[in-house]
Write a protein that holds these residues in place. Structure first.
Motif, mmCIF file in Angstrom:
data_model
loop_
_atom_site.group_PDB
_atom_site.id
_atom_site.type_symbol
_atom_site.label_atom_id
_atom_site.label_comp_id
_atom_site.label_asym_id
_atom_site.label_seq_id
_atom_site.Cartn_x
_atom_site.Cartn_y
_atom_site.Cartn_z
ATOM 1 N N LYS A 1 -0.380 1.058 27.094
ATOM 2 C CA LYS A 1 -1.325 2.299 27.825
ATOM 3 C C LYS A 1 -1.396 1.643 29.213
ATOM 4 O O LYS A 1 -1.422 2.903 29.906
ATOM 5 C CB LYS A 1 -2.733 2.301 26.935
ATOM 6 C CG LYS A 1 -2.797 2.633 25.588
ATOM 7 C CD LYS A 1 -4.040 3.026 25.091
ATOM 8 C CE LYS A 1 -4.018 3.528 23.603
ATOM 9 N NZ LYS A 1 -5.458 3.498 22.964
ATOM 10 N N LYS B 1 1.773 2.631 30.723
ATOM 11 C CA LYS B 1 1.892 4.164 30.889
ATOM 12 C C LYS B 1 1.159 4.567 32.001
ATOM 13 O O LYS B 1 1.610 5.615 32.725
ATOM 14 C CB LYS B 1 1.436 4.861 29.516
ATOM 15 C CG LYS B 1 1.698 6.335 29.519
ATOM 16 C CD LYS B 1 3.206 6.627 29.619
ATOM 17 C CE LYS B 1 3.442 8.098 29.140
ATOM 18 N NZ LYS B 1 2.910 9.181 30.017
ATOM 19 N N ASP C 1 2.381 6.953 35.140
ATOM 20 C CA ASP C 1 1.801 8.329 35.758
ATOM 21 C C ASP C 1 1.314 7.968 37.197
ATOM 22 O O ASP C 1 1.479 8.837 38.045
ATOM 23 C CB ASP C 1 0.873 8.567 34.911
ATOM 24 C CG ASP C 1 1.311 9.001 33.379
ATOM 25 O OD1 ASP C 1 2.453 8.983 33.491
ATOM 26 O OD2 ASP C 1 0.314 9.053 32.404
ATOM 27 N N GLU D 1 -3.825 11.966 19.250
ATOM 28 C CA GLU D 1 -3.313 10.892 20.378
ATOM 29 C C GLU D 1 -2.315 11.605 21.278
ATOM 30 O O GLU D 1 -2.355 11.378 22.467
ATOM 31 C CB GLU D 1 -2.847 9.818 19.786
ATOM 32 C CG GLU D 1 -3.799 8.857 19.197
ATOM 33 C CD GLU D 1 -3.275 7.561 18.499
ATOM 34 O OE1 GLU D 1 -2.127 7.449 18.630
ATOM 35 O OE2 GLU D 1 -3.987 6.754 17.976
ATOM 36 N N ASP D 2 -1.291 12.267 20.523
ATOM 37 C CA ASP D 2 -0.180 13.149 21.263
ATOM 38 C C ASP D 2 -0.940 14.151 22.119
ATOM 39 O O ASP D 2 -0.440 14.316 23.402
ATOM 40 C CB ASP D 2 0.806 13.784 20.137
ATOM 41 C CG ASP D 2 1.556 12.690 19.666
ATOM 42 O OD1 ASP D 2 1.584 11.518 19.995
ATOM 43 O OD2 ASP D 2 2.245 13.007 18.633
ATOM 44 N N GLU E 1 -3.988 14.480 23.299
ATOM 45 C CA GLU E 1 -4.444 13.536 24.476
ATOM 46 C C GLU E 1 -3.617 12.939 25.673
ATOM 47 O O GLU E 1 -4.070 13.280 26.862
ATOM 48 C CB GLU E 1 -5.384 12.477 24.029
ATOM 49 C CG GLU E 1 -6.588 12.831 23.241
ATOM 50 C CD GLU E 1 -7.463 11.671 22.853
ATOM 51 O OE1 GLU E 1 -6.873 10.322 22.792
ATOM 52 O OE2 GLU E 1 -8.647 11.637 22.341
ATOM 53 N N GLU E 2 -2.500 12.626 25.213
ATOM 54 C CA GLU E 2 -1.363 12.187 26.332
ATOM 55 C C GLU E 2 -0.832 13.445 26.892
ATOM 56 O O GLU E 2 -0.849 13.539 28.104
ATOM 57 C CB GLU E 2 -0.066 11.610 25.630
ATOM 58 C CG GLU E 2 0.779 11.261 26.504
ATOM 59 C CD GLU E 2 1.901 10.397 25.610
ATOM 60 O OE1 GLU E 2 2.895 10.112 26.458
ATOM 61 O OE2 GLU E 2 1.626 10.135 24.345
ATOM 62 N N ARG E 3 -0.557 14.666 26.052
ATOM 63 C CA ARG E 3 -0.201 15.673 26.652
ATOM 64 C C ARG E 3 -1.332 16.471 27.735
ATOM 65 O O ARG E 3 -0.923 16.917 28.949
ATOM 66 C CB ARG E 3 -0.195 16.948 25.472
ATOM 67 C CG ARG E 3 0.514 18.299 26.365
ATOM 68 C CD ARG E 3 0.726 19.246 25.160
ATOM 69 N NE ARG E 3 1.350 20.618 25.508
ATOM 70 C CZ ARG E 3 2.574 20.924 25.671
ATOM 71 N NH1 ARG E 3 3.374 19.886 25.752
ATOM 72 N NH2 ARG E 3 2.747 22.101 26.311
ATOM 73 N N GLN F 1 -3.198 14.665 29.542
ATOM 74 C CA GLN F 1 -3.306 13.844 30.819
ATOM 75 C C GLN F 1 -2.135 14.299 31.598
ATOM 76 O O GLN F 1 -2.113 14.274 32.990
ATOM 77 C CB GLN F 1 -3.241 12.346 30.340
ATOM 78 C CG GLN F 1 -2.990 11.393 31.604
ATOM 79 C CD GLN F 1 -3.314 9.853 31.123
ATOM 80 O OE1 GLN F 1 -3.005 9.708 29.823
ATOM 81 N NE2 GLN F 1 -3.703 9.070 32.082
ATOM 82 N N GLN F 2 -0.814 14.498 30.924
ATOM 83 C CA GLN F 2 0.217 14.828 31.485
ATOM 84 C C GLN F 2 0.180 16.356 32.432
ATOM 85 O O GLN F 2 0.491 16.297 33.616
ATOM 86 C CB GLN F 2 1.493 15.101 30.843
ATOM 87 C CG GLN F 2 2.090 13.640 30.091
ATOM 88 C CD GLN F 2 2.943 13.758 29.073
ATOM 89 O OE1 GLN F 2 3.113 14.846 28.687
ATOM 90 N NE2 GLN F 2 3.763 12.831 28.342
#
Length: 464
Positions: A120, A123, A127, A389-390, A392-394, A396-397
């Motif tokens: 994390k 990553k 970013d 989780e996916d 939440e990552e999307r 943030q992206q």
């Protein structure tokens, strides 16, 4: 308009080879001459950076040249290579750590949960580097190496706690003429006592003398107690290569040697080479491996260190938060209902193909990004586990992409005219994609693309 005129003036200065200070972006309201101010102001020096001569971008050891000084116009190419190397190194670190964690999980082995936290953090660095690249065009990123100490616990799960495994594989540098006829392998372990040893003798078919290759594996039974520890500390296993006598009566010992058991007190695996001598000369070397499930005196721990590349995040403006609205692109955004009420959105596909047609990297429209942010937040309400989780990552992206777009507009890297032209080209491309999805009968994909086209066309109209 003042900002645009000021940026065009700076562009002219750059084309004439005159250095300027991009830090004045925060003070564009000032009417001072950038030429005079740039000659007295210095750009933030970098403490540590990548050598532009590095030949292996993915190897952290290639990164690490100490250098102080300003970043001039001639260094822009070096800055681009620096950021590329940092991104490739961080990506490699992320993929390697995550792959090892998943491999251990699939095998049912003990996993270090700190690896997920480390992934994390890496990553977040990746970013942050994207945001830094567009928001600080006159600076080199600063970084350092963090040393991580790891402890690996070794064991042999295929064995039980009361098994001792002995494996014999190869016989090196041997005179094969000495191994004619029927050859046997004899193994004796002085346990439970020297008077009552456990012994095993192979059949001749187990040894291929012509290739000097053995393929033999056997197991002995032991007990986990203090007397076993003493026996392993003091005694050894005897290994003999035997040959049948003429007419098959009895056997002749060609070679004999011993391997120690004491390694297994603190190690679960002991690799040894057993030398056989003919007189004073070494006639052969036998590869022998002894294994226990776990060592007799405690766990087999192996400590090692590794260096991880870490970026130095500087400045509160680099913290990912709710992205600002691009101020130079003057138009009325597509308003969405209040978040307190349930919103109506086009249902997005959730399987892997979504990443190909609806990935954040492929979205260039500000209003489409804001729409996808609302959709993602709505889908998070009923999501759990990996899906959550996916999402939440999307999310943030999307926020990162919105921030990058806002910075590009604020700094003049993206003008309203260029932005509008990009949207028009994207609409043309998306309409072709829409036709393709309709022909294939992929209604869910088609509805998502149709919604994106509608939003982009509204944004183009609002820009006049």
């Amino acid at each position: 308009m003042i900002k645009i005129r000021k940026l065009k003036e700076w562009e002219q200065l750059l084309s004439n080879g005159i250095p300027i200070d991009f830090n004045q972006l925060n003070n564009l309201s000032s009417h001072s001459n950038p030429t005079s101010s740039s000659s007295n102001q210095s750009i933030t020096p970098t403490k540590r950076q990548i050598s532009s001569n590095s030949t292996s971008p993915s190897t952290p050891s290639k990164i690490g040249k100490e250098e102080e000084g300003e970043l001039g116009i001639g260094d822009l190419d070096r800055r681009e290579k620096t950021i590329k190397l940092l991104n490739e190194t961080l990506t490699k670190q992320y993929n390697e750590i995550l792959a090892k964690y998943k491999e251990k999980k699939e095998k049912g082995e003990a996993r270090d949960t700190s690896d997920l936290q480390l992934c994390k953090e890496i990553k977040a660095d990746i970013d942050w580097l994207k945001l830094f690249n567009v928001s600080h065009p006159n600076q080199m990123p600063i970084y350092h190496y963090k040393t991580i100490d790891r402890i690996t616990i070794n064991d042999n799960k295929h064995l039980s706690d009361v098994q001792l495994e002995c494996s014999i594989t190869n016989l090196h540098t041997v005179d094969t003429s000495l191994l004619s006829g029927s050859i046997y392998l004899y193994i004796s372990i002085p346990y439970p006592s020297s008077e009552s040893p456990q012994t095993i003798s192979t059949s001749s078919a187990s040894i291929v003398a012509s290739s000097s290759t053995f393929d033999f594996n056997t197991k002995f039974k032991i007990e986990r107690k203090k007397s076993t520890n003493l026996a392993f500390e003091r005694k050894k296993i005897t290994i003999e290569i035997q040959q049948s006598k003429l007419l098959g009566f009895g056997k002749t010992v060609l070679f004999s040697g011993t391997v120690k058991l004491s390694d297994l007190l603190n190690k679960c695996t002991s690799n040894q080479s057993l030398e056989f001598k003919k007189g004073k000369k070494i006639a052969g070397i036998l590869d022998v491996t002894l294994r226990l499930r776990t060592p007799l005196l405690g766990p087999d721990q192996e400590k090692h260190s590794e260096k991880i590349l870490v970026l130095d995040h500087k400045g509160e403006d680099m913290i990912l938060s709710s992205p600002p609205k691009p101020s130079i692109i003057q138009h009325q955004p597509v308003h969405s209902p209040s978040p307190k009420k349930s919103i109506t959105t086009v249902k997005s596909p959730v399987h892997e193909e979504e990443e190909e047609f609806n990935s954040i990297e492929n979205i260039i429209c500000n209003d489409v990004l804001e729409y996808e942010l609302l959709v993602t937040k709505e889908r998070k309400r009923g999501a759990k586990g990996r899906e959550l989780e996916d999402l939440e990552e999307r999310e943030q992206q999307i926020q990162l992409k919105l921030q990058i777009l806002a910075i590009q507009v604020e700094t003049g890297q993206l003008s309203p005219e260029v932005y509008a032209e990009q949207l028009k080209q994207k609409v043309v491309f998306q309409k072709k994609e829409l036709d393709r999805y309709v022909q294939k009968g992929q209604s869910i994909y088609a509805s998502v693309v149709k919604k994106h086209i509608e939003i982009m066309e509204n944004e183009i109209r609002s820009m006049g």
